[in-house]
Structure formats: C-alpha cells, structure tokens
Design a protein around this motif. Structure first.
Motif: not given
Length: 147
Positions: A24-30, A33-34, A50-54
């Motif tokens: 979540r820390r990583i995905s919140g900084r970037t 979207q791809h 989307k795979a990271v969100m899953l």
C-alpha cells in the motif's frame, strides 16, 4: 479454474499484514497505472497495477485470518468446484441448477456453471440472510429480549 488459500497460519497472517502494508505504501506513491516493478531475490518483476491491487486484497484477507479463493471469470466451473465455492454439497448444488436457481449449460453429460452466476447467487443469498437477521434482531428489540 479456482485457486485457494486455506485458513492461513498465525505466521502467514503476520507476514501478510506486513506485506500488504508495504504494498500500500508503494502503490500509494506511484502514479503509474499500468505496472509496478518489484525486485525479488535479485530478479526484477513487472506487475500490472490491477494485479497488485488484487494481491493487496488477498494479503489483506490473509492478514485477517481468512481463506481466499480466486476464480477466473472467463472459465466455467464444474458442479464440484461450484459446490466447493458455495460450501454446499454437490447434490444440493445440482438441485439448485435443476430448479433454475442458478443458470448452467450442459457439455455432453456434464453441467458447467459460469463463476459470475455462482457469485451472483451467493450475493443474493447473503443479502436475503442479512435482511432476515436484521428483521429478527429488530423483532427481538421490540419484544425486549435484550438483543
């Protein structure tokens, strides 16, 4: 085809909790979207966002000690797979199919069910149960039964 993670151990729960927090820390900084890039044991891995969100969702459920099952929406399920998903017996599922409560098709002598039809049935059933429980709780309160 379904993939399952049975109830995780306490150690798995702890690791999953730390992992989901890091993701979540990583995905919140970037802003990309791809894809996201991870380095695991010296190997760089590109993963679609989307795979990271899953993966975050799977890890979050594991951290809470829950079992997780992922079903590809493009595949069809056998009666046993559908019964396992709903946590009912295969004969009970066949009755649901034969009475038209869940749509299916026959391939030769085998019944095949779309995952989205199973999920829809499960959602409707859960909602009915929730409403019934809410009604029972309301009646118990009106009767002063201490609920």
């Amino acid at each position: 085809m379904a993939s399952s993670i049975n109830k995780p151990s306490a150690e798995d729960q702890k690791v999953a909790g730390k992992s989901v927090a890091a993701l979540r820390r990583i995905s919140g900084r970037t802003k990309n979207q791809h894809l996201m890039v991870f380095q695991v044991e010296g190997t760089v891995i590109s993963v679609p966002r989307k795979a990271v969100m899953l993966l975050e969702k799977v890890l979050d459920e594991m951290a809470d000690g829950k079992s997780v099952e992922i079903i590809s929406s493009s595949s069809e399920m056998s009666t046993q797979e559908a019964a396992d998903f709903l946590k009912v017996s295969r004969p009970h599922l066949v009755k649901l199919l034969e009475t038209g409560k869940i749509p299916y098709k026959k391939v030769g002598s085998h019944r095949r069910i779309l995952p989205e039809d199973i999920q829809k049935y499960d959602s409707v059933l859960r909602e009915k149960r929730r409403k019934a429980l809410d009604l029972l709780a309301q009646e118990a309160q009106e009767m002063g039964l201490g609920y």
